[in-house]
Design an enzyme around this catalytic site. Structure first.
Site, short mmCIF file in Angstrom:
data_model
loop_
_atom_site.label_atom_id
_atom_site.label_comp_id
_atom_site.label_asym_id
_atom_site.label_seq_id
_atom_site.Cartn_x
_atom_site.Cartn_y
_atom_site.Cartn_z
CE LYS A 1 -14.31 2.81 2.20
NZ LYS A 1 -14.20 2.00 0.97
CG HIS B 1 -1.92 -1.05 1.26
ND1 HIS B 1 -3.08 -1.00 0.53
CD2 HIS B 1 -1.95 -2.24 1.91
CE1 HIS B 1 -3.79 -2.09 0.75
NE2 HIS B 1 -3.13 -2.86 1.58
#
Length: 954
Positions: free
Chosen positions: A617, A163
């Site tokens: 999120k 990532h």
């Protein structure tokens, strides 16, 4: 000519003195700042010209005047940047990014310097160090025996993932390592002027070369990402593993008067894992080929490292049998060595065995007949030499470097890092539907899928029993030419399983999944069981998702002789809803006869992964963190009732908005029983570079993690792992989380035009094109917020200084908690409850790094229609800041962390010009329908510069 030395010194002084450091410790950092900033000024004048550097300084001056309260300065800064072309903006952004690179390096070196100062004899232990942790435990009555019980079970497993939000080329990483060494070398007392001048010359050379080097070239492949992770493992971590063992032994010796015995413990303290090359979730570039290639590369690099170290041992291990005795075991081993041996080693027993070890390592590298059967055989040869040396006067004649190699071999084996495998549950559902000739399977309710799978698995079990009774190998040999299990007559008669499709159908999920599972089986056999880690099922929502994987594995040769699947199946609960249902899912799974039989074959141990990024999120930071706390307690309770050992795997991101936190505080904030001597946690993005880029920092990272795990484990054992939460704090936190989530959902899901605002007021369109990872930015092609992965979501809000995912919703949540339970209750929670304290501290840090003045400029990108939306965000931000301060009983943000507060204030005037550059470039790039490659190139540099300045990305 610009007087760059005076300006550079002033800039460096601003950064350091604003940090409020102790004067006695300030000078070395100040000197490094002066040196690096002065060098950069020289380089900019040399490479870009004096006029460019003068404009750079003018830009900084305008930003400083604006931060000082001069309103006109902001407009002047905006106008100055707007008048620059793409090339000028690109160069300006690179200069600021390079400046932050130097500042960050100086701060890293100073952390190393401070750590070493704490290690001097007589110095107080550094907070969080093993010596400090052990001393604290000793004051609580913990003895060496009790400590050793924990140490003998300690297991730290950092898991590196692909990532990258700050992709830095390996050549630049090596330059930073070299510069850090030079800066530390200049600290040496009595350093001769010539040696100092040489070090300064090397620094200047590295900085200049870095300026002339592009940070990122083309879009990285999976192989590039593998090399990135391997760099940290082989170049940094490999070196410091023995040092961590030495730190543990020295700390116990200092505090308790003796090291733990036996030492080192039978189970290695450290293990490392990686997702790079095995994480297929939403990445079409990962599959069977990358799995095998990654494991082969891991094996190659660690064997090369061992071989290099073994060859280096020839020099110290020169003992002659005329002068030393050797153990009988070593004598017998030497007698069995195959010829030929070098004649010059005829009287040197240790060199003889080293020659054989090197020969077999080379054969293992080449997959030749003389290869080691496994890493245990290699470890056995090393242990044999260590034992002989120790018993015959060789402790100070070669045993120490040999023991260091032994510790590394026990840690890394022949696999370097365990490769985890991950895939989306939806892919497995579709594959099962194809296997069962039931395309509707993937869309059925979970209960219906579960019933179908149980029927299918029962049929498979019957067929296996029958096959096993007829022939020991029948169960594993009945496969098609493609390795897919041929359905038995019993299965076909039951209409449970349809014939497997042709392997030439590349679009078929079943073919793809079976190919991966076959590769896993083949790689386990070739590279060893430790080489392939758990199979993680992302977006897992029920027991059927775990059983689906086992059912698919049954269709391949990935089976033991008794028909079991040698695979650790790990459900990953990611959203708040999935976390809340996680315990029920695990309970149903453990109650399933087929799965429980599978688990018994795996030693009755179950791993569950917890997702921090997607839950944050989807629901905001307060709801996410509370759901994670509740899920852990519930999962632990279910596992205990079922008699299963549960190991939790924490999928933390780099930033607070994705679960990132200070390592020690985060571990100590976990619920009772969640740690239990082990920690498996992801390390992502720029965090890998920050934590493991330099050897001393990597050692400090592992020391902090290990010390916190030891402290939490001892604490929980002493008070009882099942200690309940007090009723009021738990109820108050539930109220905070519920109202926080409702406010967050109202904004991101139900506010008209919010996603349009996001797409226009953030540089998401630039971030989506960053050449920093092989994986797409979206998964499953869903709509709205769920269409994005957490990384670009957080990264985008960081760039425009909203920092929204890390604080939004917290204000309404805290207010609801105060209204229901009273301010004193929440204030007491903030003082006494590590979980709540850590949550507020992380939120406070995000609030401090947010900047509504800069955010307002980005909001203008969205147009007049969205002014009310930003006005609401600004109002919510102010209210959240006030409530956090009120609950923490302070007058302003970061009141108790003045160094961080002043460091943020000092960096802001240097981040601001980058933000203005980015805004101007976004206007032009979007006006040209996002087609201009030069504008995009300049925008990418601003993204990286802002990330480097804020030291936060995604």
């Amino acid at each position: 000519m610009v007087c760059w030395r005076l300006i550079a010194a002033a800039v460096a002084a601003t950064f350091v003195r604003m940090a409020d450091l102790d004067a006695s410790h300030d000078q070395p950092l100040q000197q490094d700042m002066d040196l690096l900033t002065g060098m950069l000024a020289e380089i900019l004048v040399e490479q870009q010209g004096a006029t460019f550097y003068a404009n750079l300084l003018a830009t900084v001056a305008l930003a400083q005047r604006h931060r000082g309260g001069e309103g006109a300065a902001a407009r002047q800064l905006q106008a100055q940047v707007a008048g620059m072309d793409a090339a000028a903006c690109h160069a300006l952004a690179r200069a600021f990014s390079a400046h932050f690179g130097g500042v960050n390096l100086a701060e890293k070196v100073h952390r190393i310097r401070r750590r070493r100062a704490y290690q001097h004899q007589g110095a107080a232990p550094q907070q969080g160090s093993l010596r400090a942790v052990f001393a604290n435990l000793a004051t609580q009555g913990v003895g060496l025996t009790q400590l050793h019980e924990v140490l003998s079970q300690l297991q730290l497993t950092p898991v590196f993932t692909a990532h990258p939000t700050e992709a830095t080329r390996r050549t630049l990483l090596r330059k930073e390592q070299a510069m850090a060494r030079d800066l530390l070398e200049m600290d040496a007392p009595g350093l001769l002027p010539g040696a100092r001048a040489a070090a300064v010359g090397r620094l200047r050379q590295q900085l200049t070369a870095a300026w002339q080097t592009d940070e990122v070239t083309d879009q990285p492949s999976v192989a590039d990402e593998v090399e990135h992770v391997v760099f940290f493992l082989v170049e940094v971590i490999y070196r410091i593993v023995p040092a961590l063992y030495a730190e543990v032994a020295q700390a116990t010796r200092t505090v308790f008067g003796a090291p733990p015995a036996p030492w080192p413990p039978p189970v290695p303290l450290l293990q490392f894992a990686s997702w790079v090359g095995g994480d297929m979730d939403g990445n079409p570039n990962v599959g069977p080929a990358t799995l095998e290639a990654t494991l082969r590369r891991h094996r190659q690099r660690i064997l090369q490292r061992y071989l290099q170290e073994v060859e280096g041992l020839f020099e110290p291990l020169s003992q002659s049998q005329r002068h030393v005795r050797i153990s009988d075991v070593l004598r017998a081993r030497l007698a069995a060595l195959p010829p030929p041996l070098p004649p010059r080693c005829a009287d040197m027993p240790y060199r003889q065995l080293l020659f054989e070890v090197a020969r077999r390592l080379r054969a293992t590298l080449a997959d030749e007949a003389a290869a080691y059967a496994d890493a245990a055989a290699f470890v056995g040869d090393l242990q044999l030499m260590v034992d002989s040396l120790t018993a015959h006067g060789g402790e100070h004649a070669g045993a120490h470097p040999l023991r260091r190699l032994l510790l590394r071999a026990r840690t890394f084996g022949f696999h370097l890092a365990t490769l985890d495998v991950r895939q989306d549950a939806l892919v497995h559902r579709r594959a099962v539907g194809q296997a069962l000739a039931a395309p509707e399977f993937a869309e059925q309710p979970p209960a219906a899928r579960l019933a179908t799978l149980r029927k299918a698995l029962a049929a498979v079990g019957v067929s296996q029993d029958a096959a096993a009774s007829a022939s020991p190998t029948a169960a594993t040999s009945a496969t098609t030419n493609h390795g897919v299990a041929a359905p038995s007559e019993a299965l076909m008669a039951a209409s449970v399983l349809s014939p497997a499709p042709s392997a030439t159908s590349t679009s078929n999920d079943l073919v793809a999944v079976l190919a991966v599972l076959r590769t896993v089986g083949r790689c386990r056999a070739h590279f060893g069981e430790a080489a392939v880690g758990p199979y993680i099922i992302s977006m897992c929502q029920g027991p059927d998702d775990a059983l689906a994987l086992l059912f698919l594995a049954q269709q391949t040769s990935l089976r033991d002789a008794d028909g079991g699947v040698p695979l650790d199946v790990v459900p990953l609960f990611e959203t708040v809803d999935d976390l809340q249902q996680g315990a029920a899912c695990l309970q149903a799974l453990l109650a399933d006869p087929f799965y429980r039989a599978h688990l018994r074959r795996r030693g009755d141990g179950q791993m569950v992964m917890l997702g921090y990024s997607d839950s944050n999120k989807e629901s905001g930071i307060a709801a996410s963190r509370w759901a994670l706390q509740q899920a852990q307690r519930a999962l632990l309770s279910v596992a205990a009732e079922a008699g299963v050992r549960l190991r939790l795997f924490h999928g933390r991101g780099g930033t607070a908005s994705r679960g990132g936190s200070k390592p020690r505080e985060a571990i100590l904030a976990e619920p009772p029983g969640a740690v239990a001597g082990a920690l498996r946690v992801t390390e992502q993005g720029e965090i890998i570079f920050a934590k493991y880029g330099l050897r001393d920092l990597a050692l400090r990272t592992l020391e902090l993690m290990g010390g916190a795990v030891i402290e939490a484990t001892v604490r929980d054992r002493r008070r009882g792992a099942a200690a309940p939460w007090p009723a009021d704090p738990a109820a108050a936190m539930a109220t905070v989380a519920t109202h926080s989530r409702a406010a967050y959902h109202q904004l991101v899901r139900h506010t008209p035009g919010f996603m349009d605002y996001f797409s226009l007021a953030t540089p998401i369109d630039v971030i989506g094109r960053l050449a920093i990872g092989s994986r797409p930015a979206s998964r499953r092609k869903m709509a709205g917020i769920t269409d994005l992965r957490a990384i670009p979501w957080v990264f985008s809000w960081t760039q425009n200084r909203h920092m929204l995912p890390g604080w939004y919703g917290m204000g309404p949540g805290l207010q609801a908690g105060i209204d229901a339970f009273g301010l004193p209750t929440l204030q007491k929670m903030a003082r006494e409850w590590p979980f709540f304290c850590n949550l507020l501290a992380d939120t406070e840090m995000v609030l401090a790094k947010a900047d509504m003045g800069i955010a307002a400029l980005y909001a203008e990108l969205a147009g007049e229609a969205d002014r009310p939306l930003f006005a609401g965000l600004k109002e919510a931000y102010a209210a959240t800041c006030a409530l956090v301060c009120e609950v923490r009983q302070q007058t302003h943000l970061l009141q108790h962390e003045p160094m961080l507060r002043r460091a943020i204030a000092a960096r802001n005037p240097y981040v601001d010009p980058l933000s203005h550059c980015q805004l101007a470039l976004l206007h032009r790039w979007r006006a040209g329908d996002r087609q201009d490659p030069e504008l995009l190139r300049a925008l990418v540099v601003t993204v990286k510069g802002i990330a480097r300045g804020l030291q936060n990305t995604g």
